[in-house]
Design an enzyme around this catalytic site. Structure first.
Site, PDB file in Angstrom:
ATOM      1  CE1 TYR A   1      -3.927   2.114   0.497  1.00  0.00           C
ATOM      2  CE2 TYR A   1      -2.651   3.179   2.117  1.00  0.00           C
ATOM      3  CZ  TYR A   1      -3.681   3.351   1.371  1.00  0.00           C
ATOM      4  OH  TYR A   1      -4.501   4.271   1.391  1.00  0.00           O
TER       5      TYR A   1
ATOM      6  CE  LYS B   1      -3.481   5.312  -1.511  1.00  0.00           C
ATOM      7  NZ  LYS B   1      -4.572   5.850  -2.663  1.00  0.00           N
TER       8      LYS B   1
HETATM    9  N1  LIG Z   1      -9.782   5.436   4.883  1.00  0.00           N
HETATM   10  C1  LIG Z   1      -8.518   5.742   5.096  1.00  0.00           C
HETATM   11  O1  LIG Z   1      -7.985   5.849   6.140  1.00  0.00           O
HETATM   12  C2  LIG Z   1      -7.856   6.225   4.194  1.00  0.00           C
HETATM   13  C3  LIG Z   1      -6.627   6.859   4.401  1.00  0.00           C
HETATM   14  C4  LIG Z   1      -5.683   7.362   3.371  1.00  0.00           C
HETATM   15  C5  LIG Z   1      -6.017   7.203   2.026  1.00  0.00           C
HETATM   16  N2  LIG Z   1      -7.362   6.520   1.613  1.00  0.00           N
HETATM   17  C6  LIG Z   1      -7.417   6.525   0.348  1.00  0.00           C
HETATM   18  O2  LIG Z   1      -8.713   6.917   0.077  1.00  0.00           O
HETATM   19  C7  LIG Z   1      -9.389   6.339  -1.212  1.00  0.00           C
HETATM   20  C8  LIG Z   1     -10.743   6.248  -0.664  1.00  0.00           C
HETATM   21  O3  LIG Z   1     -10.733   5.111   0.255  1.00  0.00           O
HETATM   22  P1  LIG Z   1     -11.902   4.874   1.339  1.00  0.00           P
HETATM   23  O4  LIG Z   1     -11.325   5.092   2.516  1.00  0.00           O
HETATM   24  O5  LIG Z   1     -13.028   6.203   0.761  1.00  0.00           O
HETATM   25  O6  LIG Z   1     -12.351   3.526   1.337  1.00  0.00           O
HETATM   26  P2  LIG Z   1     -13.912   2.987   0.732  1.00  0.00           P
HETATM   27  O7  LIG Z   1     -14.974   3.341   1.689  1.00  0.00           O
HETATM   28  O8  LIG Z   1     -13.487   1.192   0.680  1.00  0.00           O
HETATM   29  O9  LIG Z   1     -14.105   3.378  -0.773  1.00  0.00           O
HETATM   30  C9  LIG Z   1     -13.309   3.042  -1.810  1.00  0.00           C
HETATM   31  C10 LIG Z   1     -13.782   3.311  -3.105  1.00  0.00           C
HETATM   32  O10 LIG Z   1     -12.936   2.939  -4.171  1.00  0.00           O
HETATM   33  C11 LIG Z   1     -13.812   2.231  -5.149  1.00  0.00           C
HETATM   34  N3  LIG Z   1     -13.044   1.157  -5.751  1.00  0.00           N
HETATM   35  C12 LIG Z   1     -12.417   0.237  -5.009  1.00  0.00           C
HETATM   36  N4  LIG Z   1     -11.676  -0.501  -6.144  1.00  0.00           N
HETATM   37  C13 LIG Z   1     -12.391  -0.351  -7.230  1.00  0.00           C
HETATM   38  C14 LIG Z   1     -12.132  -0.721  -8.506  1.00  0.00           C
HETATM   39  N5  LIG Z   1     -11.449  -1.812  -8.806  1.00  0.00           N
HETATM   40  N6  LIG Z   1     -12.796  -0.172  -9.574  1.00  0.00           N
HETATM   41  C15 LIG Z   1     -13.524   0.859  -9.299  1.00  0.00           C
HETATM   42  N7  LIG Z   1     -13.708   1.511  -7.968  1.00  0.00           N
HETATM   43  C16 LIG Z   1     -13.212   0.790  -7.123  1.00  0.00           C
HETATM   44  C17 LIG Z   1     -14.923   1.603  -4.279  1.00  0.00           C
HETATM   45  O11 LIG Z   1     -16.037   1.327  -5.000  1.00  0.00           O
HETATM   46  P3  LIG Z   1     -16.704   0.059  -5.498  1.00  0.00           P
HETATM   47  O12 LIG Z   1     -16.307  -0.965  -4.317  1.00  0.00           O
HETATM   48  O13 LIG Z   1     -18.106   0.164  -5.788  1.00  0.00           O
HETATM   49  O14 LIG Z   1     -16.149  -0.299  -6.848  1.00  0.00           O
HETATM   50  C18 LIG Z   1     -15.237   2.717  -3.347  1.00  0.00           C
HETATM   51  O15 LIG Z   1     -16.224   3.739  -3.754  1.00  0.00           O
HETATM   52  C19 LIG Z   1      -8.485   5.280  -1.432  1.00  0.00           C
HETATM   53  O16 LIG Z   1      -7.476   5.777  -2.476  1.00  0.00           O
HETATM   54  C20 LIG Z   1      -7.603   4.932  -0.279  1.00  0.00           C
HETATM   55  O17 LIG Z   1      -6.228   4.424  -0.474  1.00  0.00           O
HETATM   56  C21 LIG Z   1      -7.974   6.303   2.629  1.00  0.00           C
END
Ligand SMILES: NC(=O)c1ccc[n+]([C@@H]2O[C@H](COP(=O)([O-])OP(=O)(O)OC[C@H]3O[C@@H](n4cnc5c(N)ncnc54)[C@H](OP(=O)(O)O)[C@@H]3O)[C@@H](O)[C@H]2O)c1
Length: 260
Positions: free
Chosen positions: A154, A158
């Site tokens: 991961y 990033k």
């Molecule tokens: N949550 C944290 O602590 C955190 C911290 C830093 C960065 N981030 C980053 O923030 C971003 C969003 O994450 P989140 O926390 O909002 O997680 P989340 O609630 O799991 O949302 C992830 C989103 O990405 C979509 N997705 C995943 N795989 C996909 C694929 N193969 N094709 C199309 N869409 C896909 C999912 O939609 P579907 O399943 O409907 O496709 C969902 O809408 C990510 O890049 C993650 O690395 C998260």
């Protein structure tokens, strides 16, 4: 005329919160184009966003498949030839020591977080260069700045996307295209569903507290269309990231203690 905002990963978490933030604060000033794989969840977000007056369209794509990304951009060209803002956000993670990750898990992280985000960023940049303006916001992470045990692939994804976005920024600024990277620490979203990660977000001494998703969507709304290079969520993490750069040995130990 309303602005076209493309939001990837809009079916849950940060992407959904960003869609609702723009809907609540700008109403009909925006046409939100919501993309992810799960149409049902996207329709739910769309309905909520429409209740605030926003125009909303739903498109599905799998960002792990380059053919699916190509088809998405063909469809976008037909219906939305102008893209004012792209929130390049869809991503995932599996949190285990590297030797315990399956090949399939490694592939998913790299395909979606790196290859998918690069292809979306590159195609969006092409459209915006032709327009002579636009803003692409990439969701990186604190993990795109520091090194965390159990987050090896991961972190690699990033760090990779952070490098790509920063070089894209250098290349596209002369065409009027703005690029920003967003670096959240832990955020309360579906990202930490038990099948993907076993992480303590309680805020206890030995954990990293997770922030509400609205803190991230609010910060992103504030920097939309500005020339901000990067933001940390919460902003105090910027100090930790800088400390990591200056004192890597010490800070590696600090972060290792926070990851169970
Ligand atoms: N949550 C944290 O602590 C955190 C911290 C830093 C960065 N981030 C980053 O923030 C971003 C969003 O994450 P989140 O926390 O909002 O997680 P989340 O609630 O799991 O949302 C992830 C989103 O990405 C979509 N997705 C995943 N795989 C996909 C694929 N193969 N094709 C199309 N869409 C896909 C999912 O939609 P579907 O399943 O409907 O496709 C969902 O809408 C990510 O890049 C993650 O690395 C998260």
């Amino acid at each position: 005329m309303s602005k076209n905002l493309l939001i990837t990963g809009a079916s849950s978490g940060i992407g959904k919160a960003v869609a609702l933030e723009f809907a609540k604060r700008d109403g009909s000033k925006n046409h939100l184009i919501l993309v992810a794989r799960n149409r049902e969840k996207l329709e739910g977000v769309a309905e909520e966003a429409r209740s605030f007056g926003a125009e909303v369209s739903v498109l599905t794509a799998d960002f792990g498949q380059k053919e699916s990304i190509a088809k998405l951009f063909i469809d976008l060209e037909k219906s939305f030839p102008i893209l004012d803002l792209v929130f390049n956000n869809a991503g995932l993670g599996f949190v285990k020591e590297a030797h315990l990750l399956t090949d399939d898990e490694v592939e998913q992280i790299i395909d979606v977080n790196v290859k998918g985000m690069i292809l979306v960023g590159k195609k969006a940049a092409n459209i915006m260069i032709k327009q002579g303006y636009g803003h692409i916001i990439f969701t990186s992470s604190l993990a795109g700045y520091v090194l965390l045990p159990k987050w090896s692939v991961y972190c690699a994804s990033k760090w990779g996307i952070t490098a790509f976005a920063n070089i894209l920024r250098q290349e596209t600024s002369k065409f009027g295209v703005k690029i920003t990277t967003v670096h959240p620490g832990p955020v309360k979203t579906e990202f930490f569903d038990s099948n993907k990660a076993d992480v303590d977000l309680s805020g206890s001494e030995k954990s990293m507290p997770a922030i509400p998703v609205e803190d991230v969507s609010g910060a992103i709304y504030e920097i939309a269309y500005t020339d901000k290079e990067r933001i940390f969520c919460p902003p105090s993490l910027g100090v930790s990231a800088e400390a990591f750069r200056l004192f890597p040995k010490f800070m590696k130990k600090v972060f290792a203690k926070l990851v169970k």
